[in-house]
Design a protein around this motif. Structure first.
Motif, PDB file in Angstrom:
ATOM      1  N   GLU A   1      44.651  35.792  31.252  1.00  0.00           N
ATOM      2  CA  GLU A   1      45.230  35.335  32.525  1.00  0.00           C
ATOM      3  C   GLU A   1      44.174  34.974  33.571  1.00  0.00           C
ATOM      4  O   GLU A   1      44.206  33.919  34.159  1.00  0.00           O
ATOM      5  CB  GLU A   1      46.129  36.440  33.112  1.00  0.00           C
ATOM      6  N   ASP A   2      43.250  35.933  33.772  1.00  0.00           N
ATOM      7  CA  ASP A   2      42.380  35.808  34.925  1.00  0.00           C
ATOM      8  C   ASP A   2      40.919  35.759  34.494  1.00  0.00           C
ATOM      9  O   ASP A   2      40.158  36.687  34.727  1.00  0.00           O
ATOM     10  CB  ASP A   2      42.648  37.015  35.848  1.00  0.00           C
TER      11      ASP A   2
ATOM     12  N   SER B   1      49.182  27.736  35.108  1.00  0.00           N
ATOM     13  CA  SER B   1      49.308  29.086  34.559  1.00  0.00           C
ATOM     14  C   SER B   1      50.509  29.184  33.626  1.00  0.00           C
ATOM     15  O   SER B   1      50.573  30.078  32.800  1.00  0.00           O
ATOM     16  CB  SER B   1      49.354  30.131  35.670  1.00  0.00           C
TER      17      SER B   1
ATOM     18  N   GLY C   1      47.062  30.707  30.907  1.00  0.00           N
ATOM     19  CA  GLY C   1      45.782  31.281  31.298  1.00  0.00           C
ATOM     20  C   GLY C   1      44.532  30.533  30.893  1.00  0.00           C
ATOM     21  O   GLY C   1      44.587  29.422  30.364  1.00  0.00           O
TER      22      GLY C   1
END
Lengths: 323, 253
Positions: free
Chosen positions: A275-276, A230, A234
């Motif tokens: 990011e996710d 991370s 991302g």
């Protein structure tokens, strides 16, 4: 802490034509390995991985710095370290003209076990590593995977609390690698700490709880695999569309939808860095659908450790291996 | 005592290797047997020359030949150690708490046992050629050969540990063994040599061993040379053995 080093250094001096030459193989390493974890030392050839492993196993004398292994001082309590640490070098070190059993029994005896216990431990490892079919033959007849299993059994024969593995799967076929990964993971269940060196991203990623990336004799970054990944920023989602026009429409839509993400259209596809990615993806597809912007395909890619290596060293680990 | 136990383990391990390929024990006897069959007859023509009393050629030659075997039969054992270094076996031993001297001691003792077997066989072959042996002298001679073997094996292992590759080892060992054998009156007695050569041979410790074993074979136990030979070779063996152990420990530095 199972291993703790402060400023551990190793300089090799080679005498040749033109006087002495100094090579700094390890340039001051601080590392902390916790009990029960699998700690991966990841780096290209010549980074100083093996040198560090050899210092920790008492095979090489550090030029500077301090280290404690299992609470014992590396400079003064080598006997205790040797007795309680297991070590498997890159070459392995099985005696090729002896049988696997002879190798295992002798190794156990060298750790001070009596013949009966030595034989018992050998039998235990033959069973555990499924070596029954070949272990009574001379080791020179073994396949690469079989020999590696014997090497690792030799390093573990005395049930050490800490196992040092130098590139345990280098040069092995995929099945043997997968098998060894399974066995190394099982060690965690019995509370054995593993310190391993590797030049394979996938190995570090799948196996290790903590990874230290080493390059040119220095640790560049340390963290769990997901922390490291991370840190490079991302996931990437790639949407592909029928035409460039649709792609541009999608680009506008996605930019509105996720202001935090980085959106970029390339030909008929759109790259979104976020990011996710995994949990966002269904929602994003739905909102594209709602505006009749139909995606033909979607791929999600998470950052690899190779991206991590690239970020911190400016080079790709794969490029290094090709050289 | 751990050293004793570790040495025993290492001795057994090395002996197993020797037993697995016993043919090499006999291959390295080929050279002395050739000397016995194809060179010793020449000495018969020299009977009555200095150092070769009439009818005594075999008596002078065989003890020297056994010293030759002790020198050359063990001089090249370092190659087996290089194999073990390369395959990682030595490193695997070194990460265990095994006593460092035991790693070498187990090897040189194996080499000594192999050598003694060869010396006994050569002696038996020489008896039909007219060799007469004082049995006690012979047994003491075996001890002397064992010390010579341990000396040469330690030198060989010491250099193997320093070089770690074969290329440099063979020339080094040849450079050492050739002057040693020429300067010890093995092939021909030094009584035949000019004075300067005799003087030169006095700095060669192995020439004392040759003198000692010739006296022992003849049963001349009063000869001062016997004690001299044992002391010189014994001290030398101890020195080079510890030098070898130091090389082994230096590998881990």
């Amino acid at each position: 802490m199972v291993i703790q080093t402060i400023g551990l250094r190793k300089t090799f001096v080679s005498k040749g034509r033109g006087g002495k030459k100094e090579v700094e193989a390890v340039k001051g390493i601080d590392l902390t390995v916790r009990k029960g974890e699998i700690y991966g030392f990841l780096g290209p050839n010549g980074a100083g991985k093996s040198t560090t492993q050899k210092m920790l196993s008492t095979l090489l004398c550090p030029t500077g710095g301090e280290a404690k292994v299992l609470g014992y001082d590396l400079a003064r309590q080598q006997e205790q370290i040797r007795q309680n640490v297991g070590c498997v070098s890159q070459a392995g070190g099985a005696d090729l003209s002896s049988t696997g059993v002879e190798n295992l029994v002798l190794q156990a005896q060298l750790y001070g076990l009596d013949t009966l216990t030595a034989k018992k431990y050998a039998a235990e490892f033959v069973e555990r590593f499924q070596m029954g079919t070949f272990i009574t033959r001379p080791a020179q007849t073994y396949s690469g995977g079989q020999k590696r299993r014997l090497d690792i059994a030799l390093g573990m024969i005395h049930h050490p609390k800490l196992l040092l593995l130098d590139e345990p799967t280098t040069g092995l076929d995929p099945q043997s690698r997968a098998y060894l990964w399974g066995e190394i993971k099982k060690l965690k269940d019995v509370g054995v700490t593993v310190f391993l060196t590797t030049q394979y991203m996938d190995e570090a990623d799948k196996l290790c709880d903590t990874i230290a990336i080493i390059d040119n004799g220095k640790i560049i970054v340390t963290g769990t695999p997901s922390e490291l990944k991370s840190s490079v920023g991302g996931d990437t989602i790639v949407f592909s569309f029928q035409t460039e026009e649709t792609a541009r429409k999608a680009e506008t839509l996605l930019t509105e939808k996720v202001p935090k993400g980085k959106v970029q259209a390339k030909n008929s596809s759109v790259h979104l860095t976020i990011e996710d990615g995994e949990t966002m993806m269904p929602d994003l597809l739905r909102s594209l659908d709602a505006k009749s912007v139909e995606a033909q395909g979607v791929t999600l890619s998470r950052p690899s450790l190779d991206d991590v290596f690239l970020k911190y060293t400016g080079r790709s680990l794969r490029e290094d291996q090709i050289k | 005592m751990t050293l004793l136990r570790d040495t025993k383990l290492m001795f057994i391990r090395n002996m197993q290797h020797t037993i697995r390929t016993p043919v090499f024990v006999f291959v390295s006897m080929f050279q002395p047997l050739m000397y016995l069959l194809l060179f010793m007859p020449l000495l018969n023509g020299l009977q009555g020359a200095p150092g070769i009393p009439a009818g005594q050629a075999v008596q002078v030659f065989i003890p020297g030949l056994l010293v030759l075997q002790a020198l050359f039969g063990t001089a090249f054992v370092g190659f087996s150690l290089i194999d073990d270094i390369r395959s990682g076996v030595i490193e695997r031993f070194l990460v265990t708490p095994v006593k460092r001297p035991a790693i070498l001691l187990g090897r040189v003792l194996r080499d000594a046992v192999v050598l003694l077997l060869q010396c006994i066989l050569i002696t038996l072959v020489a008896i039909p050629f007219g060799l007469s042996v004082n049995i006690y002298g012979f047994l003491l001679s075996l001890l002397l050969y064992a010390l010579i073997g341990i000396t040469m094996a330690s030198i060989s292992y010491g250099f193997a540990l320093i070089y770690k590759v074969e290329d440099a080892l063979a020339p080094t060992l040849n450079t050492i063994t050739l002057p040693i054998s020429l300067l010890s009156g093995i092939i021909l007695p030094l009584a035949l040599a000019p004075l300067w050569l005799q003087d030169l041979s006095k700095v060669n410790p192995f020439s004392y061993a040759v003198d000692a074993t010739r006296s022992l074979f003849a049963g001349n136990f009063q000869s001062l040379g016997i004690l001299e030979g044992f002391i010189i070779i014994g001290v030398l063996a101890a020195l080079v053995f510890f030098w070898g152990v130091r090389s082994l420990k230096k590998m881990a530095s």
